[in-house]
Design an enzyme around this catalytic site. Sequence first.
Site, PDB file in Angstrom:
ATOM      1  N   HIS A 180      -4.273   8.685   5.219  1.00 65.39           N
ATOM      2  CA  HIS A 180      -4.505   7.175   5.145  1.00 65.39           C
ATOM      3  C   HIS A 180      -6.072   7.128   5.434  1.00 65.39           C
ATOM      4  O   HIS A 180      -6.360   7.245   6.729  1.00 65.39           O
ATOM      5  CB  HIS A 180      -3.562   6.398   5.935  1.00 65.39           C
ATOM      6  CG  HIS A 180      -3.585   4.787   5.397  1.00 65.39           C
ATOM      7  ND1 HIS A 180      -4.547   4.116   5.919  1.00 65.39           N
ATOM      8  CD2 HIS A 180      -2.678   4.167   4.901  1.00 65.39           C
ATOM      9  CE1 HIS A 180      -4.387   2.870   5.432  1.00 65.39           C
ATOM     10  NE2 HIS A 180      -3.131   2.639   4.686  1.00 65.39           N
ATOM     11  N   CYS A 204       0.905  -1.292   0.079  1.00 67.80           N
ATOM     12  CA  CYS A 204      -0.064   0.043  -0.123  1.00 67.80           C
ATOM     13  C   CYS A 204       0.939   1.149   0.151  1.00 67.80           C
ATOM     14  O   CYS A 204       2.046   1.217  -0.492  1.00 67.80           O
ATOM     15  CB  CYS A 204      -0.919   0.110   1.122  1.00 67.80           C
ATOM     16  SG  CYS A 204      -0.185  -0.148   2.885  1.00 67.80           S
TER      17      CYS A 204
END
Length: 694
Positions: free
Chosen positions: A616, A31
């Site tokens: 995030h 990620c």
Amino acid sequence: MNTPVPGPQALAEQILRGVGGAENVESLTHCATRLRFQLHDAAKADKDALDALDGVMGTVAQSGDRFQIVIGGAVAGVYATIMNLPSMTGGGTPRPETDAEVKAAMRAKSRGRFAWLDNFFEYLSDSFRPLMGVLLGASLIIAIASVLDALGVIDFRAADKSATWVFVDAMWRSVLYFLPVMVAYNAAKKLRIDPWVGAAVMAAVMTPNFTGMLGPDSKVPGVTCTTNATLGTQECVAHVFGLPMQLNDYGGQVFVPLLMVALLALVYKGLQRIFPENVQLVFVPFFSMLIMIPVTAFLIGPLGVWAGNGLGEGLSWLNGNAPIVFAILIPLLYPFLVPLGLHWPLNALMLVNINTIGYDFIQGPMGAWNFACFGATAGVLLLSVRHREKEMRQTATGALAAGLLGGISEPSLYGIHLRFKRIYPRMLVGCLVGGVIVGVLGGVDTKAFAFTSLLTIPVFSPMAVYSIAIGAAFFTSMALVYFSDFRTPEQRAQANAERDAAEAAAREAAVPAPARELVTVGAAAVAGHDSTGPVPAAPPAAAPGLDLLAPVAGRVIALDEVPDPVFASGALGDGVGIEPADGRVVAPVDGELVTVAGTGHAFGIRTADGVEVLIHIGIDTVQMKGEGFTVRAEAGQRVRAGDLLAEVDLDAVRAAQHPTVTLMTVPNSAELSSVETRTGQDVTLGQPVVTVRR
């Protein structure tokens, strides 16, 4: 003495050893900041050794043999290096399937998914894909020669060309003539047999010994030749071992090697089961050649030629009895004839038409296919520019240039269209539109044998009809491919994610080493930061601060309250968490959007003075693969505070059982004098929640 920071290759190898080796890796993804391993046995991962590596910020063991390694901003580059290690060529070692999974797979095959069709197209694609470089090179040489031919500098097809132009011919014919040998090599490799055996079998019927028997002037005893009345070509037969063998020039043929290798694979693997391993090196190739060269020369080769000749004679009859149907059929057939090499006999028919009746009726409708093909390539080119796909842009540019200037469809076909199954249906619509126009408007003829390119439009009559037909075919295919994409939604999401990762890695590599070490917060910086509470306010003499605004509306919490050990530890920098009240996510500061995760769950911004901000959305939401996330910005874009970055379906996140808390951290906190947080309050979009000071 300080331990030197390992290079990218060394770090990748150390990480792979730390997780138990490539054989313990089932799959690997990443990620915005972490490597995400799915291991066969998480107990084999050496957590302490991995934590001690320079370049690793921390590790997180998860349930289900999942294991995360926190890298920070350099994660894309580390991921790419690991995946390029020889032991990771296959992307990991899939775990053995359970009985239930095997049965489910068999049931899926029986539900009409046409696995055989997928395998067939993969076989075609992988047999030609490695040849794209030389095919493009040869095609561009032809394109240049075609330009000179159109300008009257040289008669490209004259029989009495000078040695100079004969040599130029050799430069591109080297690829097209020996294409069968190259295809045989790749096809054999695809079917996991010795590729040199496949190449040797095909080369046997292309040697001067074999081709020297062709033609009525052959002095080899036992060879007889006749003339095909329809095509005007010579057909020669040699009597070998008392048996008649049809002789053909196999230069440029691809159907023959594809069919030959499919049979060769059965023979080769059967011989491997017969002979012990210690003698297979000698006897398996020997018997494979001993069997397959005669089978190819006597059966497979003539079969391909017979099929092509029969097709040519059938088309000649159809044009004479149903010309409108013929004009529509030709452009619809060509997309299937060219990949199999069955279009070559039609070239002979074109020349016979010109020599006997003074004109040819095939090339006009064929132009509709070619320009539909080029239009599909143009659609791919526009999409590759739009999505910043460098490799595909280069491939499509070269293929389109070879097509429009040289009339060569193979680079488009083999390099792009056969790789993406969505293109063919859209291209066929363009073929149909062009063919209908040619048929309805009375057909198109030509008195010259010409590559159907932009430069040869004047040789077709009526030129206006031909121009309208090929233009309609081109723009129809281009529009259909562009507006519906040549990738499936899943492929597009994956391609965009890979592109973003590659761009992030490139930007990371472009940053000077000292700055890069500061951007990627090392273990030492993490150890020197007390993440148990809010960072103390800067002293009165501190420089003016930069406010980071709330990227989402909601309740602000301290990082140590976040249900993620990596963020809670401060490994990814100081910052805050916000329990979102709605799904709008905006930029917290002015700067460049340097990272946009393909799944839409993470964004990275760098301000003009070098402050890095990571947003995030949720915990472990990368596993949702973009479902519920709508990205509203692109990497490389300049954003201002308050600009919309994404819209998130929070209910979908909760339904997937992921925490919705949105994190905002400063990865290069160690570079700054202070990072002040404001927690324990409800905020609206754009309200200051963090202040950073140099």
